[in-house]
Design an enzyme around this catalytic site. Structure first.
Site, PDB file in Angstrom:
ATOM      1  N   GLY A  24      54.584  13.893  36.686  1.00 14.47           N
ATOM      2  CA  GLY A  24      53.417  14.749  36.881  1.00 14.47           C
ATOM      3  C   GLY A  24      52.675  14.988  35.584  1.00 14.47           C
ATOM      4  O   GLY A  24      51.435  15.041  35.553  1.00 14.47           O
ATOM      5  N   ASP A  43      56.967  13.611  24.361  1.00 21.49           N
ATOM      6  CA  ASP A  43      58.166  13.253  25.122  1.00 21.49           C
ATOM      7  C   ASP A  43      59.186  12.673  24.172  1.00 21.49           C
ATOM      8  O   ASP A  43      58.957  11.627  23.564  1.00 21.49           O
ATOM      9  CB  ASP A  43      57.837  12.241  26.218  1.00 21.49           C
ATOM     10  CG  ASP A  43      59.048  11.914  27.077  1.00 21.49           C
ATOM     11  OD1 ASP A  43      59.921  12.791  27.211  1.00 21.49           O
ATOM     12  OD2 ASP A  43      59.110  10.799  27.609  1.00 21.49           O
ATOM     13  N   ILE A  63      65.134   2.269  38.710  1.00 21.04           N
ATOM     14  CA  ILE A  63      66.561   1.993  38.573  1.00 21.04           C
ATOM     15  C   ILE A  63      67.280   2.256  39.889  1.00 21.04           C
ATOM     16  O   ILE A  63      68.134   1.467  40.316  1.00 21.04           O
ATOM     17  CB  ILE A  63      67.162   2.847  37.441  1.00 21.04           C
ATOM     18  CG1 ILE A  63      66.627   2.380  36.090  1.00 21.04           C
ATOM     19  CG2 ILE A  63      68.690   2.776  37.453  1.00 21.04           C
ATOM     20  CD1 ILE A  63      67.002   3.280  34.940  1.00 21.04           C
ATOM     21  N   THR A 158      58.813  18.908  31.883  1.00 26.42           N
ATOM     22  CA  THR A 158      60.031  18.461  31.215  1.00 26.42           C
ATOM     23  C   THR A 158      61.093  17.930  32.170  1.00 26.42           C
ATOM     24  O   THR A 158      62.136  17.425  31.735  1.00 26.42           O
ATOM     25  CB  THR A 158      60.634  19.620  30.399  1.00 26.42           C
ATOM     26  OG1 THR A 158      60.609  20.816  31.183  1.00 26.42           O
ATOM     27  CG2 THR A 158      59.832  19.853  29.134  1.00 26.42           C
ATOM     28  N   SER A 196      75.020  15.525  46.895  1.00 26.25           N
ATOM     29  CA  SER A 196      73.568  15.488  46.745  1.00 26.25           C
ATOM     30  C   SER A 196      73.054  14.086  47.028  1.00 26.25           C
ATOM     31  O   SER A 196      73.817  13.117  47.130  1.00 26.25           O
ATOM     32  CB  SER A 196      73.185  15.889  45.315  1.00 26.25           C
ATOM     33  OG  SER A 196      73.701  14.932  44.388  1.00 26.25           O
ATOM     34  N   LEU A 200      75.219  10.611  46.680  1.00 27.93           N
ATOM     35  CA  LEU A 200      75.407   9.644  47.749  1.00 27.93           C
ATOM     36  C   LEU A 200      74.784   8.292  47.403  1.00 27.93           C
ATOM     37  O   LEU A 200      75.306   7.243  47.794  1.00 27.93           O
ATOM     38  CB  LEU A 200      74.817  10.172  49.054  1.00 27.93           C
ATOM     39  CG  LEU A 200      75.517  11.389  49.678  1.00 27.93           C
ATOM     40  CD1 LEU A 200      74.959  11.660  51.070  1.00 27.93           C
ATOM     41  CD2 LEU A 200      77.028  11.201  49.753  1.00 27.93           C
ATOM     42  N   GLY A 224      69.304  20.682  52.068  1.00 28.96           N
ATOM     43  CA  GLY A 224      67.857  20.669  52.247  1.00 28.96           C
ATOM     44  C   GLY A 224      67.369  19.622  53.222  1.00 28.96           C
ATOM     45  O   GLY A 224      66.220  19.687  53.683  1.00 28.96           O
ATOM     46  N   PHE A 225      68.210  18.633  53.554  1.00 31.75           N
ATOM     47  CA  PHE A 225      67.825  17.602  54.507  1.00 31.75           C
ATOM     48  C   PHE A 225      68.345  17.959  55.902  1.00 31.75           C
ATOM     49  O   PHE A 225      69.180  18.847  56.060  1.00 31.75           O
ATOM     50  CB  PHE A 225      68.378  16.239  54.083  1.00 31.75           C
ATOM     51  CG  PHE A 225      67.673  15.630  52.901  1.00 31.75           C
ATOM     52  CD1 PHE A 225      66.607  14.769  53.080  1.00 31.75           C
ATOM     53  CD2 PHE A 225      68.078  15.918  51.605  1.00 31.75           C
ATOM     54  CE1 PHE A 225      65.957  14.193  51.995  1.00 31.75           C
ATOM     55  CE2 PHE A 225      67.440  15.349  50.503  1.00 31.75           C
ATOM     56  CZ  PHE A 225      66.376  14.489  50.703  1.00 31.75           C
ATOM     57  N   HIS A 481      56.044  -5.394  67.842  1.00 34.80           N
ATOM     58  CA  HIS A 481      57.274  -6.056  68.282  1.00 34.80           C
ATOM     59  C   HIS A 481      57.286  -7.499  67.792  1.00 34.80           C
ATOM     60  O   HIS A 481      56.268  -8.197  67.915  1.00 34.80           O
ATOM     61  CB  HIS A 481      57.360  -6.023  69.814  1.00 34.80           C
ATOM     62  CG  HIS A 481      58.609  -6.649  70.346  1.00 34.80           C
ATOM     63  ND1 HIS A 481      59.809  -5.973  70.366  1.00 34.80           N
ATOM     64  CD2 HIS A 481      58.850  -7.891  70.835  1.00 34.80           C
ATOM     65  CE1 HIS A 481      60.738  -6.760  70.864  1.00 34.80           C
ATOM     66  NE2 HIS A 481      60.178  -7.937  71.162  1.00 34.80           N
TER      67      HIS A 481
END
Length: 507
Positions: A24, A43, A63, A158, A196, A200, A224-225, A481
């Site tokens: 961002g 940075d 990655i 950050t 998390s 996974l 959260g999912f 299809h």
């Protein structure tokens, strides 16, 4: 003498100063430079304690995708025999070649980013920024040299860093996901601590390469999912050979002297150690269990990197537990000239695409006369496990909590990708769910896909949800299809119907 709180616009060193390398922050910096503003991007690209090279957020996402693809190729090789392919020699995986290729791509992307920033007119420093006074940042370069710079507007981007367990032996012997590619050899028998998305994904990648993996769910599975879909991800991983430890916590990690207790020398412990790692686990009932592993990877969540950038010196409010910054609908902090973008924001979903979009909109509001605010309510995201899980909008649980159970209908179905039929892969692995708000013409408020290329499938449906997609419109859409996405255009089974069948013993 520190500069005053407010100067005339031309007296600042920069119009905009961005602290941190989040996606961002990059977006707002490049967009602001397009409005002919003087921009500085700070940075500090320092390596992790284990020596892993650090890249931007987009590099990290790349990655993740590379590692997922590495695991998928092993399955593709197995499937290919059913399509008539034969190999003249044994197919083996070379860990070092994968590491070199991915790290080389990260270095190339970093050089390309620097060139892009220069071409956009953004000044870039590999340095740490700390706010020391209103509109004043102390910049410390890699050699420790310090100087103070001023800017009319500051943006904090950050990002986040992995959270710690804070147990004995963690610092000495455990790694995080960002250290995975710093290992000179395959990680061998691996314990992934945390359910998390990050945990996974790592577990799925390593298992996909054929390594033995155990996941300790500390504390929850994909928090959260959508939880019913998350359990299907878990079941798929179990079928693939991943072991799970439930309702437990780690108390310590220690080094053993027996170098062969958890595998041969090829899977020996990393970072130059001798011996394996003995993990002490305490169950919810208080029982103590010890297990040996070659590698312990901690992925229990992330915390914002905001503790050492001087926010407290100017009164920027943060969440005490997570360190994330409190912002309003304009991404503005409690200090009017300081903004925060991306995963450092409190209470908002973290996703690279979202951060980039929000950064562009912020720059347009600041310098382009724009007024459009970022919509944080309907954000598509993807978990890059070998069997992908993509989601947009609300989970079934969150929808029922928001609108009331009687006002929510969830349509769902398993499906079997055509390319899975010849290799006879599991017929009931892939899954879709559409969550609808009944009083609002069954408007789609949540969409969940679990299957190959789920993220790519979801993208177009996410655009439709932004336009107010309803179940009737979804049903009226012509499905392509053959293709997996067509299952979303013909859903008739509801969660209520499935639960009723289970109660009657018919399912």
């Amino acid at each position: 003498m520190d500069p005053p709180d407010t100067l005339s616009p031309g007296l600042y060193d920069y119009d905009l100063l961005v602290i941190g390398g989040g996606s961002g922050g990059l977006a707002v910096a490049k967009e602001a430079a397009g409005f002919m503003k003087k921009v500085l991007f700070l940075d500090l690209l320092a390596p992790s304690p284990r020596g892993a090279e650090r890249g931007s957020c987009s590099d990290i996402d790349s990655i993740r995708k590379f590692l997922q693809q590495a695991s998928l190729l092993r399955q593709a090789i197995q499937d290919s025999q059913k399509y008539g392919w034969r190999f003249k020699q044994e197919v083996l995986h070379d860990w070092s070649e994968l590491v070199q290729a991915v790290q080389g791509q990260v270095r190339s992307a970093s050089l390309e980013l620097k060139r892009e920033l220069r071409s956009c007119g953004v000044s870039h420093l590999n340095a740490h920024g700390r706010i020391v006074a209103p509109r004043t940042v102390e910049v410390t370069d890699v050699d420790g040299r310090k100087r103070r710079l001023t800017a009319e507007t500051l943006v904090v981007a950050t990002g986040t860093t992995p959270q710690c367990l804070c147990i004995p032996g963690e610092t000495e012997y455990c790694i995080t996901s960002k250290d995975l590619l710093s290992l000179p050899r395959p990680p061998g028998r691996t314990l992934v601590v945390g359910g998390s998305a990050e945990g996974l994904e790592c577990a799925g990648f390593l298992s996909g390469l054929g390594l033995p993996v155990t996941v300790a769910l500390t504390p929850d599975l994909l928090p959260g999912f959508d939880q019913k879909t998350a359990r299907k991800i878990e079941n798929h991983m179990i079928v693939a050979g991943v072991d799970f430890l439930y309702r437990c916590s780690l108390s310590k990690v220690e080094q053993t002297k027996d170098a062969t207790s958890a595998g041969d020398s090829a899977a020996a412990p990393q970072q130059g150690r001798e011996g394996t790692l003995r993990v002490t686990v305490i169950s919810k009932e208080g029982q103590t269990l010890q297990k040996d592993f070659d590698t312990v990877l901690v992925a229990v969540g992330r915390k914002a990197c905001t503790s050492d950038i001087g926010l407290e010196s100017v009164g920027v409010q943060r969440c005490r537990d997570s360190g994330r910054i409190l912002v309003n609908e304009r991404d503005q902090t409690s200090v009017d000239h300081i903004y925060a973008i991306g995963s450092v924001q409190h209470g908002r979903r973290s996703a690279t695409g979202l951060s980039v979009h929000a950064g562009k909109l912020l720059a347009r509001r600041l310098y382009g006369g724009g007024s459009v605010l970022c919509d944080y309510t309907c954000v598509p995201t993807v978990v890059l496990t070998p069997l992908e899980y993509a989601a947009c909008g609300l989970s079934e649980e969150k929808a029922k909590l928001t609108f009331g159970e009687a006002n929510v209908e969830a349509y769902h179905s398993h499906y079997w990708p055509l390319e899975w039929i010849l290799p006879a892969r599991n017929k009931n692995s892939c899954y879709v769910k559409v969550v609808c708000h009944i009083p609002d013409h069954e408007r789609v408020v949540g969409l969940h896909i679990m299957g190959p290329n789920a993220g790519d499938i979801l993208q177009g449906f996410a655009a439709a949800m932004k336009c107010g997609l309803t179940k009737q419109q979804l049903d009226a859409t012509v499905g392509i299809h053959p293709g997996s996405a067509q299952v979303l255009t013909s859903l008739t089974q509801t969660q209520r119907m499935s639960e009723a069948l289970m109660v009657r013993g018919n399912c």
